[in-house]
Design an enzyme around this catalytic site. Structure first.
Site, PDB file in Angstrom:
ATOM      1  N   LYS A 285       1.251 -12.249   0.118  1.00 52.56           N
ATOM      2  CA  LYS A 285       0.035 -12.878   0.648  1.00 52.56           C
ATOM      3  C   LYS A 285      -0.983 -13.106  -0.468  1.00 52.56           C
ATOM      4  O   LYS A 285      -1.568 -14.173  -0.579  1.00 52.56           O
ATOM      5  CB  LYS A 285      -0.614 -12.003   1.738  1.00 52.56           C
ATOM      6  CG  LYS A 285       0.292 -11.671   2.901  1.00 52.56           C
ATOM      7  CD  LYS A 285      -0.437 -10.896   3.997  1.00 52.56           C
ATOM      8  CE  LYS A 285      -0.967  -9.541   3.591  1.00 52.56           C
ATOM      9  NZ  LYS A 285       0.089  -8.551   3.282  1.00 52.56           N
TER      10      LYS A 285
ATOM     11  N   ARG B  85      -6.044  -6.408  10.599  1.00 53.82           N
ATOM     12  CA  ARG B  85      -4.823  -5.618  10.561  1.00 53.82           C
ATOM     13  C   ARG B  85      -4.618  -4.835  11.848  1.00 53.82           C
ATOM     14  O   ARG B  85      -3.644  -4.100  11.962  1.00 53.82           O
ATOM     15  CB  ARG B  85      -4.916  -4.626   9.408  1.00 53.82           C
ATOM     16  CG  ARG B  85      -4.052  -4.991   8.182  1.00 53.82           C
ATOM     17  CD  ARG B  85      -4.434  -4.020   7.106  1.00 53.82           C
ATOM     18  NE  ARG B  85      -3.446  -3.787   6.118  1.00 53.82           N
ATOM     19  CZ  ARG B  85      -3.490  -4.276   4.875  1.00 53.82           C
ATOM     20  NH1 ARG B  85      -4.424  -5.116   4.517  1.00 53.82           N
ATOM     21  NH2 ARG B  85      -2.586  -3.924   3.995  1.00 53.82           N
TER      22      ARG B  85
HETATM   23  P1  AMP Z   1      -3.644  -4.434   0.653  1.00 56.49           P
HETATM   24  O1  AMP Z   1      -3.988  -4.660  -0.773  1.00 56.49           O
HETATM   25  O2  AMP Z   1      -4.029  -5.582   1.559  1.00 56.49           O
HETATM   26  O3  AMP Z   1      -2.205  -4.009   0.857  1.00 56.49           O
HETATM   27  O4  AMP Z   1      -4.553  -3.204   1.167  1.00 56.49           O
HETATM   28  C1  AMP Z   1      -4.492  -1.947   0.541  1.00 56.49           C
HETATM   29  C2  AMP Z   1      -5.040  -0.889   1.464  1.00 56.49           C
HETATM   30  O5  AMP Z   1      -6.408  -1.156   1.795  1.00 56.49           O
HETATM   31  C3  AMP Z   1      -4.347  -0.751   2.807  1.00 56.49           C
HETATM   32  O6  AMP Z   1      -3.145   0.016   2.728  1.00 56.49           O
HETATM   33  C4  AMP Z   1      -5.429  -0.033   3.620  1.00 56.49           C
HETATM   34  O7  AMP Z   1      -5.547   1.322   3.261  1.00 56.49           O
HETATM   35  C5  AMP Z   1      -6.694  -0.739   3.120  1.00 56.49           C
HETATM   36  N1  AMP Z   1      -6.972  -1.940   3.923  1.00 56.49           N
HETATM   37  C6  AMP Z   1      -6.939  -3.228   3.496  1.00 56.49           C
HETATM   38  N2  AMP Z   1      -7.248  -4.071   4.480  1.00 56.49           N
HETATM   39  C7  AMP Z   1      -7.489  -3.297   5.576  1.00 56.49           C
HETATM   40  C8  AMP Z   1      -7.829  -3.581   6.924  1.00 56.49           C
HETATM   41  N3  AMP Z   1      -7.983  -4.848   7.364  1.00 56.49           N
HETATM   42  N4  AMP Z   1      -8.003  -2.534   7.761  1.00 56.49           N
HETATM   43  C9  AMP Z   1      -7.861  -1.259   7.343  1.00 56.49           C
HETATM   44  N5  AMP Z   1      -7.515  -0.921   6.099  1.00 56.49           N
HETATM   45  C10 AMP Z   1      -7.319  -1.929   5.202  1.00 56.49           C
END
Ligand code: AMP
Length: 208
Positions: A13, A88
């Protein structure tokens, strides 16, 4: 164009979003990047969320919704945005619909085996956040970022246990959003398994 990029961790993404911002000329808003920047700056938000991110669990809905609501109030989002990693959960999607109307939700389709391979080999720049891979998309110089010469490292949440946890969390809490948005006729499916250039071409076609 107001878009959500939906899909498991490691689906690409962020990589596609970085390319799509030039095509669509809208900002890329990644909640994961916002949290990692807060951790790097050791801000109160960063201190609060660090152990949550390291474990692969989700930050609570109120905190996350508040951040996105503030970000979408900024003027650069008026003609559009790409939301990467938000919503999410169903409560996040419901909250978003109260302060912004998205045009499409791009659903990145990819099997778990490919996710594990991608995330396990991912290396991230400490300085600018760019992603590389030990097999696909190697940096020119080992462990050095091509863009800013920052050091490359393995994110704690790209370690094996955390990857497992993130996939579980995705299946339980995020995957229900696929049906949620399909029912609203907003979903566009995209096969996220091919190489990034092919995914970009498919994305362009699906956006018309
Ligand atoms: P990502 O880089 O999008 O994989 O996000 C890394 C981490 O940030 C996730 O594993 C969650 O701990 C936190 N995170 C990111 N987006 C969200 C969201 N929309 N809701 C809750 N936690 C989030």
């Amino acid at each position: 164009m107001k878009l959500i990029f939906l899909g498991p961790p490691g689906a690409g993404k962020g990589t596609l979003a970085a390319k799509a911002v030039d095509i669509l000329n809208v900002p890329h808003i990644s909640t994961g990047n916002i949290f990692r920047a807060a951790i790097a700056a050791a801000s109160p938000l960063g201190l609060k969320v660090k152990s949550i991110l390291d474990s692969g669990a989700l930050v609570d809905d109120d905190t996350t919704i508040g951040l996105v609501r503030e970000r979408l109030a900024e003027t650069d989002t008026q003609k559009g945005y790409i939301l990467d990693g938000f919503p999410r959960t169903i409560p996040q999607a419901e909250a978003l619909s109260e302060f912004s109307q998205v045009d499409k939700v791009v659903n990145f389709d990819i099997p778990d085996t490919a996710v594990v391979e991608r995330l396990g080999g991912r290396r991230t720049c400490r300085k600018c956040g760019a992603n590389f891979h030990i097999h696909f998309g190697k940096p020119k110089k080992e462990n050095v970022c091509d863009h800013c010469e920052g050091e490359l490292y393995t994110r704690d949440d790209d370690k094996e246990e955390a990857i497992k946890k993130r996939l579980e969390v995705y299946r339980e809490q995020t995957a229900p959003l696929i049906d949620h948005y399909r029912k609203k006729d907003l979903l566009v499916d995209i096969d996220a398994t091919p190489k990034v250039d092919e995914v970009v071409e498919n994305f362009k076609k699906s956006m018309g």
